[in-house]
Design a protein around this motif. Structure first.
Motif, PDB file in Angstrom:
ATOM      1  N   ILE A   1      40.740  -9.625   1.736  1.00  0.00           N
ATOM      2  CA  ILE A   1      39.743  -9.561   2.254  1.00  0.00           C
ATOM      3  C   ILE A   1      38.560 -10.417   1.356  1.00  0.00           C
ATOM      4  O   ILE A   1      38.484 -11.189   2.550  1.00  0.00           O
ATOM      5  N   LEU A   2      38.971 -10.240   0.652  1.00  0.00           N
ATOM      6  CA  LEU A   2      38.890 -11.559  -0.817  1.00  0.00           C
ATOM      7  C   LEU A   2      39.246 -12.588  -0.258  1.00  0.00           C
ATOM      8  O   LEU A   2      38.480 -14.145  -0.160  1.00  0.00           O
ATOM      9  N   ILE A   3      40.544 -13.263   0.549  1.00  0.00           N
ATOM     10  CA  ILE A   3      41.128 -13.809   0.262  1.00  0.00           C
ATOM     11  C   ILE A   3      40.156 -15.194   1.809  1.00  0.00           C
ATOM     12  O   ILE A   3      40.588 -16.272   2.079  1.00  0.00           O
ATOM     13  N   LEU A   4      40.233 -14.238   2.728  1.00  0.00           N
ATOM     14  CA  LEU A   4      39.378 -14.745   3.930  1.00  0.00           C
ATOM     15  C   LEU A   4      38.010 -14.980   3.395  1.00  0.00           C
ATOM     16  O   LEU A   4      37.518 -15.773   4.330  1.00  0.00           O
ATOM     17  N   LYS A   5      37.671 -14.202   2.646  1.00  0.00           N
ATOM     18  CA  LYS A   5      35.973 -14.728   2.637  1.00  0.00           C
ATOM     19  C   LYS A   5      36.131 -16.129   1.602  1.00  0.00           C
ATOM     20  O   LYS A   5      35.208 -16.704   1.783  1.00  0.00           O
ATOM     21  N   TRP A   6      36.876 -16.182   0.337  1.00  0.00           N
ATOM     22  CA  TRP A   6      36.883 -17.369   0.299  1.00  0.00           C
ATOM     23  C   TRP A   6      37.549 -18.873   1.089  1.00  0.00           C
ATOM     24  O   TRP A   6      36.950 -19.671   0.840  1.00  0.00           O
ATOM     25  N   LEU A   7      37.909 -18.438   2.357  1.00  0.00           N
ATOM     26  CA  LEU A   7      37.885 -19.767   3.196  1.00  0.00           C
ATOM     27  C   LEU A   7      37.158 -20.077   4.223  1.00  0.00           C
ATOM     28  O   LEU A   7      37.002 -20.855   4.234  1.00  0.00           O
ATOM     29  N   LEU A   8      35.890 -18.607   3.882  1.00  0.00           N
ATOM     30  CA  LEU A   8      35.063 -19.173   4.415  1.00  0.00           C
ATOM     31  C   LEU A   8      33.764 -19.754   4.415  1.00  0.00           C
ATOM     32  O   LEU A   8      33.727 -20.960   3.901  1.00  0.00           O
TER      33      LEU A   8
ATOM     34  N   PHE B   1      40.941 -19.213 -12.117  1.00  0.00           N
ATOM     35  CA  PHE B   1      41.544 -19.418 -11.248  1.00  0.00           C
ATOM     36  C   PHE B   1      42.584 -19.799 -10.058  1.00  0.00           C
ATOM     37  O   PHE B   1      42.510 -20.808  -9.592  1.00  0.00           O
ATOM     38  N   PRO B   2      42.886 -18.861  -9.970  1.00  0.00           N
ATOM     39  CA  PRO B   2      43.665 -18.701  -9.160  1.00  0.00           C
ATOM     40  C   PRO B   2      42.655 -18.553  -7.208  1.00  0.00           C
ATOM     41  O   PRO B   2      42.430 -18.934  -6.812  1.00  0.00           O
ATOM     42  N   HIS B   3      41.483 -18.032  -8.027  1.00  0.00           N
ATOM     43  CA  HIS B   3      40.766 -18.292  -6.570  1.00  0.00           C
ATOM     44  C   HIS B   3      39.861 -19.642  -6.710  1.00  0.00           C
ATOM     45  O   HIS B   3      39.026 -19.434  -5.481  1.00  0.00           O
ATOM     46  N   VAL B   4      39.434 -20.571  -7.368  1.00  0.00           N
ATOM     47  CA  VAL B   4      38.905 -21.490  -7.392  1.00  0.00           C
ATOM     48  C   VAL B   4      39.934 -22.509  -7.276  1.00  0.00           C
ATOM     49  O   VAL B   4      39.680 -22.987  -5.670  1.00  0.00           O
TER      50      VAL B   4
ATOM     51  N   GLY C   1      27.095 -21.869  -3.950  1.00  0.00           N
ATOM     52  CA  GLY C   1      28.293 -21.015  -3.963  1.00  0.00           C
ATOM     53  C   GLY C   1      27.216 -19.575  -4.547  1.00  0.00           C
ATOM     54  O   GLY C   1      27.521 -18.993  -3.656  1.00  0.00           O
ATOM     55  N   ASN C   2      26.031 -19.587  -5.062  1.00  0.00           N
ATOM     56  CA  ASN C   2      24.799 -18.592  -5.605  1.00  0.00           C
ATOM     57  C   ASN C   2      25.168 -17.857  -4.431  1.00  0.00           C
ATOM     58  O   ASN C   2      24.896 -17.204  -3.654  1.00  0.00           O
ATOM     59  N   VAL C   3      24.574 -19.065  -2.850  1.00  0.00           N
ATOM     60  CA  VAL C   3      24.146 -18.573  -2.066  1.00  0.00           C
ATOM     61  C   VAL C   3      24.723 -17.692  -0.591  1.00  0.00           C
ATOM     62  O   VAL C   3      25.288 -16.864  -0.391  1.00  0.00           O
ATOM     63  N   MET C   4      26.126 -18.748  -0.855  1.00  0.00           N
ATOM     64  CA  MET C   4      27.811 -18.007  -0.335  1.00  0.00           C
ATOM     65  C   MET C   4      28.279 -17.067  -0.965  1.00  0.00           C
ATOM     66  O   MET C   4      28.813 -15.728  -0.054  1.00  0.00           O
ATOM     67  N   ALA C   5      27.902 -16.496  -2.150  1.00  0.00           N
ATOM     68  CA  ALA C   5      28.499 -15.433  -2.770  1.00  0.00           C
ATOM     69  C   ALA C   5      27.786 -14.035  -2.453  1.00  0.00           C
ATOM     70  O   ALA C   5      27.958 -13.530  -2.166  1.00  0.00           O
ATOM     71  N   ARG C   6      26.225 -14.704  -2.142  1.00  0.00           N
ATOM     72  CA  ARG C   6      25.184 -13.237  -1.488  1.00  0.00           C
ATOM     73  C   ARG C   6      25.531 -13.586   0.105  1.00  0.00           C
ATOM     74  O   ARG C   6      25.747 -11.933  -0.047  1.00  0.00           O
ATOM     75  N   MET C   7      25.758 -14.207   0.452  1.00  0.00           N
ATOM     76  CA  MET C   7      26.529 -13.824   2.700  1.00  0.00           C
ATOM     77  C   MET C   7      27.381 -13.062   1.452  1.00  0.00           C
ATOM     78  O   MET C   7      27.289 -11.912   3.106  1.00  0.00           O
ATOM     79  N   LEU C   8      28.927 -13.821   1.430  1.00  0.00           N
ATOM     80  CA  LEU C   8      29.995 -12.904   1.045  1.00  0.00           C
ATOM     81  C   LEU C   8      29.639 -12.222   0.635  1.00  0.00           C
ATOM     82  O   LEU C   8      31.237 -10.913   0.346  1.00  0.00           O
ATOM     83  N   ALA C   9      28.951 -11.136  -0.408  1.00  0.00           N
ATOM     84  CA  ALA C   9      29.271 -10.300  -1.590  1.00  0.00           C
ATOM     85  C   ALA C   9      30.158 -10.280  -2.532  1.00  0.00           C
ATOM     86  O   ALA C   9      30.827  -9.088  -2.568  1.00  0.00           O
ATOM     87  N   VAL C  10      30.206 -11.887  -3.322  1.00  0.00           N
ATOM     88  CA  VAL C  10      30.994 -11.160  -4.101  1.00  0.00           C
ATOM     89  C   VAL C  10      30.333 -11.348  -5.442  1.00  0.00           C
ATOM     90  O   VAL C  10      28.742 -12.278  -5.097  1.00  0.00           O
ATOM     91  N   PRO C  11      30.599 -11.793  -6.597  1.00  0.00           N
ATOM     92  CA  PRO C  11      29.744 -12.273  -8.135  1.00  0.00           C
ATOM     93  C   PRO C  11      28.862 -13.217  -7.412  1.00  0.00           C
ATOM     94  O   PRO C  11      29.677 -14.681  -7.549  1.00  0.00           O
ATOM     95  N   LEU C  12      27.643 -13.662  -8.166  1.00  0.00           N
ATOM     96  CA  LEU C  12      27.410 -14.398  -8.176  1.00  0.00           C
ATOM     97  C   LEU C  12      27.895 -15.290  -8.998  1.00  0.00           C
ATOM     98  O   LEU C  12      27.612 -16.827  -8.858  1.00  0.00           O
ATOM     99  N   ASP C  13      28.306 -15.030 -10.083  1.00  0.00           N
ATOM    100  CA  ASP C  13      28.541 -16.271 -11.202  1.00  0.00           C
ATOM    101  C   ASP C  13      30.559 -16.980 -10.882  1.00  0.00           C
ATOM    102  O   ASP C  13      30.034 -17.719 -11.009  1.00  0.00           O
ATOM    103  N   MET C  14      30.271 -16.317 -10.072  1.00  0.00           N
ATOM    104  CA  MET C  14      31.815 -16.097  -9.584  1.00  0.00           C
ATOM    105  C   MET C  14      31.815 -17.652  -8.622  1.00  0.00           C
ATOM    106  O   MET C  14      32.398 -18.233  -8.621  1.00  0.00           O
ATOM    107  N   GLY C  15      30.769 -16.688  -7.542  1.00  0.00           N
ATOM    108  CA  GLY C  15      30.545 -17.585  -6.091  1.00  0.00           C
ATOM    109  C   GLY C  15      30.382 -19.495  -6.438  1.00  0.00           C
ATOM    110  O   GLY C  15      30.292 -20.555  -6.570  1.00  0.00           O
ATOM    111  N   ALA C  16      28.626 -19.760  -8.394  1.00  0.00           N
ATOM    112  CA  ALA C  16      28.637 -20.490  -8.268  1.00  0.00           C
ATOM    113  C   ALA C  16      29.435 -20.794  -9.102  1.00  0.00           C
ATOM    114  O   ALA C  16      29.413 -22.249  -8.868  1.00  0.00           O
TER     115      ALA C  16
END
Length: 395
Positions: free
Chosen positions: A211-218, A370-373, A324-339
């Protein structure tokens, strides 16, 4: 065997010298940059003088720096074509021009300046020592690596960037040793001279699930779209100036007028200069304005498109972190990770350097990134296609 040992010793020795040159020049630049940023923050009325400053900077570069106007693209062309020596005056000219641009509020970066200073000083050394064309080429890459490693404080990423940024989708591994030595030494030199870099929050470990990989695709789709918008906007503004043969001082005056108008329109100084506070805010503020990334994109595209000297890296970090801040809020992932991912991925896609920026994010934010970015950087790089903020990259 003896020849290989001599070559290795030559790479290490020359790489260390290049690193010291890069680190010292970056330290000087960062010192002045910090001073003028603080001065502007306390005297914001100076921003109204940006058009006049642009007129003066433009005249100066038109009169004395025509051969260096292509900036980082000149370095790429020289590395590929083994062209004439990069003028050593590039180093003091881009330093002065960028410092003045920041003083008056232009939205430009700093890494481009470090790259250009490092490469021009390195090429002067190569010609002074009458090095072979191949060794000169390797040292130019080391100069790029030393510039990035010293100014950002990421020696591994600096070395990779030096080898990656010249060719779309390729690496120049023949320069690995001098690039790594120069980047590490440059970082040490800058630190030894008392320069402290920005420290970022380190996101917590996050399991990589389907599910997280799909979010990273978006997420990557959004990054690619914003990167394309920035590249196209910047290059279109440059083409308009070329089409109508607008002189550089006039372009920069017009660009300065537009930036002052935008500054008054948005009613905040958040999008002037580097924007480091805005990057840090993106890691922690769930109320960050949704338009922050778009506003910074416009401010930066106008400044770069008009010809103000500097670079795109830190403004792209701002654009990416706020996106990344905006996308993190939209995709429900941690704010610092998204930024953090956005900060690295927008520049990776814009410069076609996914590996360097994945490693840079790890060095700045910790290994759990690393794997996420890496996933987002690679996907965004592929979706951006053959576009680049460096048109001279060989395709």
């Amino acid at each position: 065997m003896q020849h290989r040992l001599l070559t290795l010793a030559q790479w290490i020795g020359l790489g260390a010298i290049v690193g010291v040159l890069c680190g010292a020049s970056s330290a000087l630049f960062l010192y002045f940059l910090g001073w003028v940023t603080d001065f502007r923050s306390g005297h914001e009325l100076i921003v109204y003088a940006l058009p006049v400053a642009g007129l003066a900077i433009g005249w100066f570069f038109e009169r004395f720096g025509k051969s260096i106007l292509s900036g980082s693209n000149l370095i790429i062309d020289t590395i590929h074509d083994k062209g004439p020596q990069i003028p050593v005056r590039m180093a003091p000219m881009v330093l002065l021009g960028s410092v003045l641009t920041h003083l008056f509020g232009g939205s430009v970066g700093r890494e481009g300046v470090a790259v250009q200073m490092g490469a021009s000083l390195t090429d002067a050394l190569s010609h002074r020592l009458k090095l072979t064309p191949e060794l000169r080429r390797q040292l130019l890459i080391a100069g790029v690596a030393g510039g990035v490693g010293s100014v950002v404080g990421t020696p591994l990423a600096g070395a990779i960037f030096g080898m990656e940024f010249m060719t779309l989708g390729g690496m120049t591994f023949g320069a690995l040793v001098p690039a790594l030595i120069a980047s590490v030494t440059g970082n040490w030199t800058t630190r030894a001279l008392g320069i402290h870099r920005t420290e970022f929050l380190s996101p917590m470990h996050l399991d990589l699930t389907p599910i997280l990989i799909l979010k990273w695709l978006l997420f990557a789709i959004a990054v690619a779209a914003v990167s394309i918008a920035f590249i196209e906007a910047t290059q279109r503004l440059k083409r308009i100036g070329d089409r109508y043969a607008i002189r550089l001082p006039v372009r920069m005056f017009i660009g300065g007028v537009l930036i002052v108008a935008l500054w008054q329109l948005v009613g905040t100084s958040d999008y002037l200069g580097l924007g480091i506070p805005g990057i840090l805010r993106a890691f922690i503020d769930p109320q960050l304005p949704v338009i922050a990334f778009a506003a910074k994109l416009v401010f930066t595209a106008v400044a770069i498109g008009a010809g103000y000297p500097g670079g795109e890296v830190v403004p792209l970090f701002f654009i990416g972190a706020s996106l990344g801040n905006v996308m993190a809020r939209m995709l429900a992932v941690p704010l610092d990770m998204g930024a953090g991912i956005g900060m690295a991925a927008v520049f990776a896609a814009s410069a076609n350097t996914p590996l360097a920026l994945s490693v840079m994010a790890m060095e700045l934010l910790g290994f759990p990134m690393f794997p996420h970015v890496a996933i987002v950087c690679v996907l965004a790089f592929l979706m951006t296609g053959k576009r680049s903020i460096y048109p001279s990259q060989v395709r």
